[in-house]
Design an enzyme around this catalytic site. Structure first.
Site, PDB file in Angstrom:
ATOM      1  N   HIS A  46      31.703  28.364  49.707  1.00 25.44           N
ATOM      2  CA  HIS A  46      32.198  28.709  48.354  1.00 25.44           C
ATOM      3  C   HIS A  46      33.599  29.286  48.041  1.00 25.44           C
ATOM      4  O   HIS A  46      33.564  30.208  49.007  1.00 25.44           O
ATOM      5  CB  HIS A  46      31.016  29.465  47.522  1.00 25.44           C
ATOM      6  N   GLU A  96      35.009  31.409  46.323  1.00 25.68           N
ATOM      7  CA  GLU A  96      34.833  33.052  46.146  1.00 25.68           C
ATOM      8  C   GLU A  96      34.588  33.842  47.104  1.00 25.68           C
ATOM      9  O   GLU A  96      35.103  34.875  47.680  1.00 25.68           O
ATOM     10  CB  GLU A  96      33.809  33.494  44.788  1.00 25.68           C
ATOM     11  N   CYS A 135      28.338  32.889  42.289  1.00 24.46           N
ATOM     12  CA  CYS A 135      26.785  32.891  42.274  1.00 24.46           C
ATOM     13  C   CYS A 135      26.477  34.191  43.021  1.00 24.46           C
ATOM     14  O   CYS A 135      27.092  35.283  43.227  1.00 24.46           O
ATOM     15  CB  CYS A 135      26.269  31.781  43.285  1.00 24.46           C
ATOM     16  N   CYS A 157      28.022  34.956  46.554  1.00 32.75           N
ATOM     17  CA  CYS A 157      29.655  35.268  46.585  1.00 32.75           C
ATOM     18  C   CYS A 157      29.730  36.432  45.572  1.00 32.75           C
ATOM     19  O   CYS A 157      30.594  37.278  46.016  1.00 32.75           O
ATOM     20  CB  CYS A 157      30.297  34.059  45.555  1.00 32.75           C
TER      21      CYS A 157
HETATM   22 ZN    ZN Z   1      29.024  31.009  45.358  1.00 37.34          ZN
END
Ligand code: ZN
Length: 145
Positions: free
Chosen positions: A56, A58, A86, A89
């Site tokens: 991801h 982030e 999320c 992250c």
């Molecule tokens: Zn994430």
């Protein structure tokens, strides 16, 4: 409070998400900006490309910041991201010491737009157990010679 300068950088993060789709990747983009708005790093979701569930943007930027920035600098940065981080992250962002996160879509808005994105599995967790045994490496680490 989100300023017009924030919105400019947020639009760039949305642009990174749009570019990710054009590359065949998932539609998530993020960037990290210094206190004066200078862009320090950018990333997009490469979960499919890298066959890595943690890829991801982030999380990638949080890892980059923790590795490349001193804590004072990290604390003065802002992450701009096309969607709210999320839980994975968010944890990494906290650990990396970033100062602030500004997101476009909230998790609720994302799930409304794409119900599949809210399909997070849960995992059974049992514990605590074996305290006396499990504490040994912890104690050894806390009290090095
Ligand atoms: Zn994430």
């Amino acid at each position: 409070m989100i300023t017009s300068a924030d919105e400019t950088l947020l639009r760039r993060a949305i642009g990174i998400a749009a570019a990710a789709v054009a590359l065949g990747d998932a539609p998530y983009g993020s960037l990290l900006a210094g206190p004066d708005g200078t862009i320090l790093a950018e990333a997009h979701n490469t979960v499919r490309r890298d066959d890595d569930i943690t890829a991801h943007p982030e999380l990638k930027l949080a890892r980059w910041a923790a590795r490349e920035l001193d804590p004072d600098t990290a604390a003065r940065t802002t992450m701009y991201t096309s969607c709210q981080p999320c839980t994975m992250c968010a944890g990494a962002v906290v650990r990396s010491g970033l100062g602030r996160v500004v997101h476009a879509l909230s998790t609720e808005q994302l799930v409304e737009l794409n119900p599949q994105s809210g399909d997070w599995p849960t995992v059974a967790q049992d514990g605590p157990a074996l305290f006396d045994e499990a504490r040994i490496p912890i104690d050894a680490y806390r009290r090095p010679n």
